[in-house]
Design an enzyme around this catalytic site. Structure first.
Site, PDB file in Angstrom:
ATOM      1  N   GLU A  95      -2.910  20.053  30.635  1.00  0.00           N
ATOM      2  CA  GLU A  95      -2.935  21.423  30.108  1.00  0.00           C
ATOM      3  C   GLU A  95      -1.818  21.556  29.089  1.00  0.00           C
ATOM      4  O   GLU A  95      -0.716  21.019  29.287  1.00  0.00           O
ATOM      5  CB  GLU A  95      -2.731  22.450  31.228  1.00  0.00           C
ATOM      6  CG  GLU A  95      -2.643  23.879  30.691  1.00  0.00           C
ATOM      7  CD  GLU A  95      -2.701  24.960  31.761  1.00  0.00           C
ATOM      8  OE1 GLU A  95      -2.414  24.655  32.934  1.00  0.00           O
ATOM      9  OE2 GLU A  95      -3.035  26.106  31.418  1.00  0.00           O
ATOM     10  N   CYS A 136      -4.880  27.666  33.316  1.00  0.00           N
ATOM     11  CA  CYS A 136      -5.018  29.051  32.861  1.00  0.00           C
ATOM     12  C   CYS A 136      -5.294  29.128  31.368  1.00  0.00           C
ATOM     13  O   CYS A 136      -5.841  30.127  30.885  1.00  0.00           O
ATOM     14  CB  CYS A 136      -3.771  29.849  33.219  1.00  0.00           C
ATOM     15  SG  CYS A 136      -3.675  30.214  34.976  1.00  0.00           S
ATOM     16  N   ASN A 161     -11.746  28.488  35.963  1.00  0.00           N
ATOM     17  CA  ASN A 161     -10.480  27.943  36.454  1.00  0.00           C
ATOM     18  C   ASN A 161      -9.866  28.945  37.428  1.00  0.00           C
ATOM     19  O   ASN A 161      -9.464  30.021  37.023  1.00  0.00           O
ATOM     20  CB  ASN A 161      -9.500  27.731  35.305  1.00  0.00           C
ATOM     21  CG  ASN A 161      -8.110  27.394  35.829  1.00  0.00           C
ATOM     22  OD1 ASN A 161      -7.910  26.351  36.454  1.00  0.00           O
ATOM     23  ND2 ASN A 161      -7.150  28.287  35.609  1.00  0.00           N
ATOM     24  N   GLU A 162      -9.832  28.597  38.658  1.00  0.00           N
ATOM     25  CA  GLU A 162      -9.227  29.408  39.738  1.00  0.00           C
ATOM     26  C   GLU A 162      -9.370  30.913  39.484  1.00  0.00           C
ATOM     27  O   GLU A 162      -8.423  31.685  39.663  1.00  0.00           O
ATOM     28  CB  GLU A 162      -7.757  29.009  39.993  1.00  0.00           C
ATOM     29  CG  GLU A 162      -6.799  29.200  38.849  1.00  0.00           C
ATOM     30  CD  GLU A 162      -5.314  29.080  39.263  1.00  0.00           C
ATOM     31  OE1 GLU A 162      -4.978  28.134  40.005  1.00  0.00           O
ATOM     32  OE2 GLU A 162      -4.523  29.926  38.839  1.00  0.00           O
TER      33      GLU A 162
HETATM   34  O1  AHR Z   1      -0.836  24.009  36.671  1.00  0.00           O
HETATM   35  C1  AHR Z   1      -0.247  25.176  36.211  1.00  0.00           C
HETATM   36  C2  AHR Z   1      -1.123  26.399  36.430  1.00  0.00           C
HETATM   37  O2  AHR Z   1      -1.355  26.580  37.788  1.00  0.00           O
HETATM   38  C3  AHR Z   1      -2.502  26.311  35.857  1.00  0.00           C
HETATM   39  O3  AHR Z   1      -2.554  26.662  34.538  1.00  0.00           O
HETATM   40  C4  AHR Z   1      -3.261  27.298  36.680  1.00  0.00           C
HETATM   41  O4  AHR Z   1      -4.613  26.971  36.788  1.00  0.00           O
HETATM   42  C5  AHR Z   1      -2.542  27.298  37.999  1.00  0.00           C
HETATM   43  O5  AHR Z   1      -2.221  28.569  38.412  1.00  0.00           O
END
Ligand code: AHR
Length: 660
Positions: free
Chosen positions: A49, A253, A384-385
């Protein structure tokens, strides 16, 4: 003698009774060669990321900061289009610098620099120090390029110089005799005559009038696999050394973004770099998207990893706008239903871009970028989550159904929220069961003890339900960088994943990269500066695990166990090797009896690799064993159908028995 449930051995020294006594825990491990099951060969992967400057100023090898004059105050630090650029006048030169947006190189790249030169003197221009100094190596080739346009006549010559930080020495330079009146790319190879870590780039105009400047770029020729617009070699190699079987990108995120307009749009990340649409990073800096989908897929191909792109599920991050409104967790925004068909079409276009023939609409764009053959996209994450709201569920279902109908060959990875055990997790699993989603992405940031306490987490999972991708996980030890305690807990959890490798198909530690001085999240797997790479203890563990994976799990029963201990055994069918992992989570030695049921007599030679340390609070500097770091140590050993092994305190021990 027994002490706290452990045997205490009183040692006798030459001088009589010893000053110390040594506690020894125990365990018996029985590996059953006759009871194996196939497990996922893709278990070990990486999560990439653009967080903590992982892309610009990190893995992306570009050396110039704010090369396209697009930084803005919205990115959160009082920046503007000219941030990281200083006006330079030499030998009586006089002029100014402003930014302008009239007639840019491309609408996606709206701002550029205008140099207004009243008196050229010995040059009027700008200076850029890169990301806190430009690292250069003597004799190596660097590719400089700039887009320039003469905005008034007569045509002006332009000079580029690489200089030491204080400008006292010129390290390399090139001249462009005359700048044309329309945008044109000027290139030069620069080869510095000296190695420095903190050089600067100077661009000087030598004629009166106005010149437009954009996309000022300096790349080392020596990128990973020598790719143009490529990745920083040492950092990319550190990732490759884990031997990841897949790479997830571009987040995190970053994928679902800070509001709908901030979602990651893969289409903005492909094509010529000057036409890509950079944007504000959810982690509050600028992302140029110079490192985009083509570069991600190419890197995956270069390191033999399955690409696992993740697209938003039609909703933004639930923490969108949190810094403004304080509405933490309630900021999820949904793509309007009327816009969903176009949103879904973008995802279908991604699949065509990755897998379609070179004469398809999107496949042609991949081919134009230099990759006529399909990349081979087999896995695609959706969401994503996300908070599992009705808005999410409705959109996820729409996307999922279209993808399954049009591309049943692709494994779709859904999402079950940010935590391993909350309401979103339960609701996300309900959605997954209802829709029979191929795989779900679980996230787990918990204490080291949590991982020890949850080694049985997947034992009871339904083998016929969705498979699990543990997409983000790491042991968080009181807000510190990866400690030995955390890394050993991660190793233990890995043995649980191998045991459940028929359910857990993939796993990736998160986050992967963090630049020293720009770290937004702790812990991370690999830290780096402009010139160095600092692997953590967790990195050492992930690398050991990635290099010792298998595709068959052999039943591994542990008994007579005192304290924190876990074990697993896999076979790697390609080499025939059997790999036993023994994890001792106590700060005492441990004596383990290993029985290899189904194997008779003396076995082939084995390699024993140990990562251990006396102090569970230890943190690596990343500078290696000579600097006192905890790193693995290997030795050849002989094993038999039953053998004893003494485990070090706080240790991961891997015994690899050759299949030859
Ligand atoms: O890994 C860091 C963050 O943790 C990621 O962006 C998110 O998906 C999670 O909350």
């Amino acid at each position: 003698m027994k002490y706290s449930g452990m045997t205490v051995i009183a040692a006798v020294s030459l001088f009589g009774f010893s000053m110390y006594s040594e506690a020894v825990a125990k365990a018996t491990v029985e590996v059953d060669y006759d009871h194996g099951k196939a497990i996922s060969p893709l278990l070990m992967g990486v999560f990439y990321e653009d967080l903590s400057y992982a892309a610009d100023g990190g893995l992306y090898a570009e050396l110039i900061e704010n090369r396209s004059f697009d930084y803005s105050a919205a990115e959160g630090r009082g920046w503007n289009a000219l941030s990281f650029w200083n006006l330079e006048t030499r030998g009586g030169g006089d002029g100014q610098m402003i930014s302008d947006s009239a007639d840019p190189i491309h609408p996606n790249n709206p701002l550029y620099l205008v140099l207004g030169i009243r008196n050229p003197g010995e040059g009027v221009g700008v200076i850029n120090h890169g990301y806190g100094g430009i690292p250069l190596k003597a004799g190596e080739a660097y590719d400089f390029s700039v887009f320039a346009r003469q905005l008034s006549s007569p045509a002006s010559p332009l000079t580029v110089l690489l200089e030491t930080k204080d400008g006292s020495e010129v390290l390399a330079q090139a001249e462009f005799p005359a700048i044309t009146s329309s945008w044109k790319k000027y290139t030069a190879e620069l080869s510095p005559n000296k190695t420095v870590d903190d050089a600067r780039l100077v661009l000087l105009a030598h004629g009166k009038g106005r010149i437009g400047i954009d996309m000022v770029s300096l790349f080392p020729r020596n990128t990973f696999n020598n790719r143009p617009n490529g990745l920083r070699a040492g950092l990319a190699q550190a990732i490759a050394d884990i031997k990841p079987r897949f790479m997830r990108f571009p987040g995190g995120c970053l994928v679902h973004g800070d509001g709908i307009d901030n979602m990651y749009n893969w289409k903005n990340s492909i094509g010529p770099v000057e036409q890509r649409k950079g944007q504000r990073n959810i982690w509050r800096y600028h992302q140029s998207l110079g490192l985009g989908y083509f570069e991600y897929f190419q890197f995956c191909e270069d390191i033999g990893a399955e690409p696992l792109p993740v697209v938003p599920a039609g909703v933004s991050c639930q923490n969108s706008g949190a810094s403004v409104s304080g509405a933490w967790g309630q900021g999820q925004q949904c793509v309007a239903m009327a816009d969903m068909p176009a949103f879904i079409q973008d995802i279908l276009d991604l699949i065509e871009w990755a897998n379609g023939p070179a004469d398809s609409e999107w496949g042609a764009k991949r081919a134009a970028a230099g990759h006529p053959e399909p990349f081979g996209l087999n896995y695609l994450g959706v969401g994503n989550e996300d908070a599992i709201t009705p808005g999410f569920e409705e959109r996820f279902e729409m996307i999922y159904k279209v993808l399954k109908e049009k591309h049943p060959e692709i494994t779709i990875v859904g999402t079950v929220g940010p935590a391993p055990d909350d309401d979103d997790y339960r609701k996300g699993w309900d959605v997954a069961r209802r829709l029979k989603v191929d795989m779900v992405d679980e996230h787990c940031y918990r204490s080291p003890q949590w991982f020890w306490d949850n080694l049985n987490r997947w034992d009871a999972y339904d083998r016929d339900a969705s498979k699990v991708y543990l997409g983000e996980w790491a042991a968080h030890d009181q807000g510190k960088k990866s400690t030995l305690r955390a890394a050993i807990a991660e190793a233990a959890y890995w043995t649980a994943m191998e045991r459940n490798g028929d359910v857990v198909s993939m796993a990736s530690y998160a986050p992967l990269l963090a630049r020293n001085g720009n770290t937004h999240w702790t812990p991370d797997l690999i830290f780096f500066s402009n010139t160095e790479v600092f692997p953590t203890i967790s990195y050492q563990v992930q690398k050991l695990l990635g290099n010792n994976g298998g595709d068959i799990y052999l039943s591994t029963a542990c008994s007579d166990v005192e304290g924190r201990f876990s074990a697993s055994t896999v076979r790697d069918r390609s080499s025939g090797d059997t790999i036993i992992k023994l994890v001792n989570g106590e700060s005492d030695f441990r004596s383990v009896q290993v029985k290899l049921n189904g194997q008779i007599g003396i076995l082939p030679p084995a390699l024993k690799t140990v990562l251990s340390g006396a102090n569970p609070d230890a943190v690596n500097s990343g500078r290696g064993a000579a600097a006192g770091d905890i790193v693995p140590v290997s030795e050849k050993i002989r094993v038999a159908s039953s053998f004893d092994v003494r485990l070090e305190p706080n240790s991961l021990t891997i015994i690899r028995i050759s299949g030859k």
